[in-house]
Design a protein around this motif. Structure first.
Motif, PDB file in Angstrom:
ATOM      1  N   SER A  54     -21.872  22.156  34.536  1.00 19.03           N
ATOM      2  CA  SER A  54     -21.148  21.721  33.340  1.00 19.03           C
ATOM      3  C   SER A  54     -19.871  22.537  33.236  1.00 19.03           C
ATOM      4  CB  SER A  54     -21.990  21.929  32.075  1.00 19.03           C
ATOM      5  OG  SER A  54     -23.029  20.985  31.998  1.00 19.03           O
ATOM      6  N   GLY A  55     -18.794  21.880  32.845  1.00 17.94           N
ATOM      7  CA  GLY A  55     -17.521  22.558  32.671  1.00 17.94           C
ATOM      8  C   GLY A  55     -16.560  21.657  31.924  1.00 17.94           C
ATOM      9  N   TYR A  56     -15.392  22.203  31.572  1.00 18.44           N
ATOM     10  CA  TYR A  56     -14.448  21.393  30.798  1.00 18.44           C
ATOM     11  C   TYR A  56     -13.021  21.559  31.283  1.00 18.44           C
ATOM     12  CZ  TYR A  56     -13.643  25.791  28.182  1.00 18.44           C
ATOM     13  OH  TYR A  56     -13.366  27.076  27.819  1.00 18.44           O
ATOM     14  N   ASP A  57     -12.851  21.861  32.554  1.00 15.76           N
ATOM     15  CA  ASP A  57     -11.494  22.121  33.042  1.00 15.76           C
ATOM     16  C   ASP A  57     -10.613  20.881  33.030  1.00 15.76           C
ATOM     17  OD1 ASP A  57     -13.341  21.384  35.189  1.00 15.76           O
ATOM     18  OD2 ASP A  57     -11.612  21.536  36.518  1.00 15.76           O
ATOM     19  N   GLU A  58     -11.216  19.691  32.929  1.00 20.05           N
ATOM     20  CA  GLU A  58     -10.422  18.459  32.934  1.00 20.05           C
ATOM     21  C   GLU A  58     -10.401  17.771  31.573  1.00 20.05           C
ATOM     22  OE1 GLU A  58      -8.509  17.361  35.302  1.00 20.05           O
ATOM     23  OE2 GLU A  58      -9.062  18.999  36.649  1.00 20.05           O
ATOM     24  N   GLN A  59     -11.398  18.034  30.720  1.00 18.54           N
ATOM     25  CA  GLN A  59     -11.501  17.333  29.441  1.00 18.54           C
ATOM     26  C   GLN A  59     -11.574  18.337  28.290  1.00 18.54           C
ATOM     27  OE1 GLN A  59     -14.254  13.897  29.341  1.00 18.54           O
ATOM     28  NE2 GLN A  59     -14.720  14.369  31.479  1.00 18.54           N
ATOM     29  N   TYR A  60     -10.423  18.653  27.737  1.00 20.95           N
ATOM     30  CA  TYR A  60     -10.410  19.570  26.605  1.00 20.95           C
ATOM     31  C   TYR A  60      -9.079  19.465  25.865  1.00 20.95           C
ATOM     32  CZ  TYR A  60      -7.371  22.625  29.394  1.00 20.95           C
ATOM     33  OH  TYR A  60      -6.327  23.119  30.126  1.00 20.95           O
ATOM     34  N   ALA A  61      -9.088  19.995  24.643  1.00 19.91           N
ATOM     35  CA  ALA A  61      -7.868  20.207  23.865  1.00 19.91           C
ATOM     36  C   ALA A  61      -7.971  21.625  23.322  1.00 19.91           C
ATOM     37  CB  ALA A  61      -7.765  19.193  22.740  1.00 19.91           C
ATOM     38  N   THR A  62      -6.885  22.159  22.810  1.00 17.09           N
ATOM     39  CA  THR A  62      -6.908  23.544  22.327  1.00 17.09           C
ATOM     40  C   THR A  62      -6.465  23.617  20.869  1.00 17.09           C
ATOM     41  OG1 THR A  62      -4.630  23.942  23.074  1.00 17.09           O
ATOM     42  CG2 THR A  62      -6.408  24.449  24.626  1.00 17.09           C
ATOM     43  N   TYR A  63      -6.917  24.682  20.204  1.00 19.49           N
ATOM     44  CA  TYR A  63      -6.436  24.983  18.857  1.00 19.49           C
ATOM     45  C   TYR A  63      -6.605  26.481  18.642  1.00 19.49           C
ATOM     46  CZ  TYR A  63      -5.626  24.807  13.844  1.00 19.49           C
ATOM     47  OH  TYR A  63      -5.111  25.010  12.573  1.00 19.49           O
ATOM     48  N   GLN A  64      -5.491  27.175  18.443  1.00 20.45           N
ATOM     49  CA  GLN A  64      -5.481  28.619  18.226  1.00 20.45           C
ATOM     50  C   GLN A  64      -6.293  29.354  19.294  1.00 20.45           C
ATOM     51  OE1 GLN A  64      -6.611  29.341  14.135  1.00 20.45           O
ATOM     52  NE2 GLN A  64      -4.723  28.441  13.335  1.00 20.45           N
ATOM     53  N   GLU A  65      -5.976  29.037  20.542  1.00 17.87           N
ATOM     54  CA  GLU A  65      -6.543  29.687  21.723  1.00 17.87           C
ATOM     55  C   GLU A  65      -8.024  29.389  21.945  1.00 17.87           C
ATOM     56  OE1 GLU A  65      -5.664  33.833  21.663  1.00 17.87           O
ATOM     57  OE2 GLU A  65      -3.496  33.541  21.743  1.00 17.87           O
ATOM     58  N   HIS A  66      -8.571  28.435  21.222  1.00 19.97           N
ATOM     59  CA  HIS A  66      -9.964  28.023  21.424  1.00 19.97           C
ATOM     60  C   HIS A  66      -9.959  26.681  22.151  1.00 19.97           C
ATOM     61  CE1 HIS A  66     -14.301  28.189  20.154  1.00 19.97           C
ATOM     62  NE2 HIS A  66     -14.202  26.896  20.465  1.00 19.97           N
TER      63      HIS A  66
END
Length: 347
Positions: A254-266
């Motif tokens: 499991s990982g999220y290197d391709e599917q993510y967004a960010t908010y305040q470094e999270h």
């Protein structure tokens, strides 16, 4: 996370064994199957398993397979969700058993795996799609939190589903519950496919179900497979955090290197913590090894919402091999012996 896989087989003294291989699409991913010693009928059986579970587990559309498939009209998760609060839906034995298994996993993972919180997952998927790999706007972030606060708590969702064993029906009481088997169905199908090969006496095989769910037997050279784990941060040598050297096992990532967004470094991704409805980002990737792909699939999702200490305690208790790539310090933690897993040096 993409696993870098050496799929080159050298036949050697086993050249009399006929090779069967194919690549096809199922369960929203590309699946490759490669084995020696079986027949075309065995290959068709594997494809059939994935087609069946692709149809019954789909929550995106009513028909996941083509109209000429024997599973075209089979009831699936999509139809169950469409009938929320309206009526019970009769399902196949296969889907009923898969749902029963998924509900059992809630207790088995101490609530960290929950197939009934599809509403929360859909909210985050919408945000990730709109802000893929970029910063979420403050307005959207606050709206998202407000939407999540209005959802029924995950711990209460199990009361919202009714299973009738007599007629194999499933009823969701209202729209606060949304069934989503995406975190277990592929592993479940891969487990069935692997068991089929073993039952046929096939020992040289690899099934790559989207690079995040791999089943391996023995390499045709009669050695273990060597499978590299990609480093999304590229701080380890050769772009790999390490290499698994194993045979006769399942490897789930499991990982999220391709599917993510960010908010305040999270980092915000689609693996949602059932207790907060917020994605945790303790890990960059979680790699699990074991005998049961369906368990590993669910466990990898559950572990992603745990702390490092909780994850290690849980996996050690379950007897699961693990590699945890920690976000905070970019360190790799594993309980695998050095002859099974080699951690690469940092650059």
């Amino acid at each position: 996370i993409t696993l870098l896989i050496n799929l080159i087989f050298l036949i050697g003294c086993e050249k009399e064994l006929k090779r069967q291989r194919t690549v096809f699409s199922a369960m929203n991913t590309t699946i490759s199957v490669d084995f020696y010693g079986g027949s075309e009928e065995d290959l068709k059986e594997i494809i059939d398993i994935y087609a069946k579970y692709s149809q019954i587990s789909s929550n995106f559309r009513r028909h996941e397979v083509d109209s000429d498939s024997p599973y075209y009209n089979w009831t699936n998760v999509y139809l169950i969700n469409e009938k929320r609060g309206i009526e019970a839906v009769e399902v196949s034995d296969e889907l009923f058993e898969l749902i029963e298994y998924s509900l059992w996993l809630i207790d088995d993972t101490n609530g960290y795996f929950n197939p009934l919180m599809g509403n929360a997952i859909d909210i985050w998927k919408e945000v990730i799609t709109a802000f893929k790999k970029v910063e979420i706007s403050e307005e959207v972030y606050n709206e998202t939190l407000a939407s999540l606060e209005n959802l029924t708590k995950a711990s209460e969702l199990k009361e919202k589903i009714v299973l009738n064993k007599d007629n194999k029906s499933v009823y969701l009481k209202d729209k606060s519950v949304l069934l989503d088997l995406g975190a277990v169905a592929k592993g479940y199908a891969t487990n069935l496919a692997t068991n089929y090969l073993i039952e046929q006496g096939i020992k040289y095989y690899m099934i790559d179900a989207g690079s995040s769910n791999i089943a391996i037997g023995t390499h045709i050279e009669k050695r273990a497979y060597r499978i590299g784990n990609k480093d999304p941060k590229k701080v380890y040598q050769d772009g790999l955090i390490g290499v698994v050297e194993k045979k006769d096992t399942h490897i789930v990532t499991s990982g999220y290197d391709e599917q993510y967004a960010t908010y305040q470094e999270h980092y915000y991704h689609h693996i949602v913590n059932p207790f907060s409805y917020l994605p945790n980002d303790h890990f960059l990737s979680v790699i699990l090894l074991g005998d049961d792909a369906s368990l590993l699939d669910a466990y990898s999702t559950a572990v992603y919402s745990m702390s490092k200490e909780e994850a290690e305690a849980f996996l050690n208790e379950k007897g699961i091999g693990y590699v945890l790539y920690i976000k905070e310090n970019l360190e790799v933690v594993s309980n695998l012996s050095s002859d099974i897993y080699t951690i690469h040096e940092k650059k």
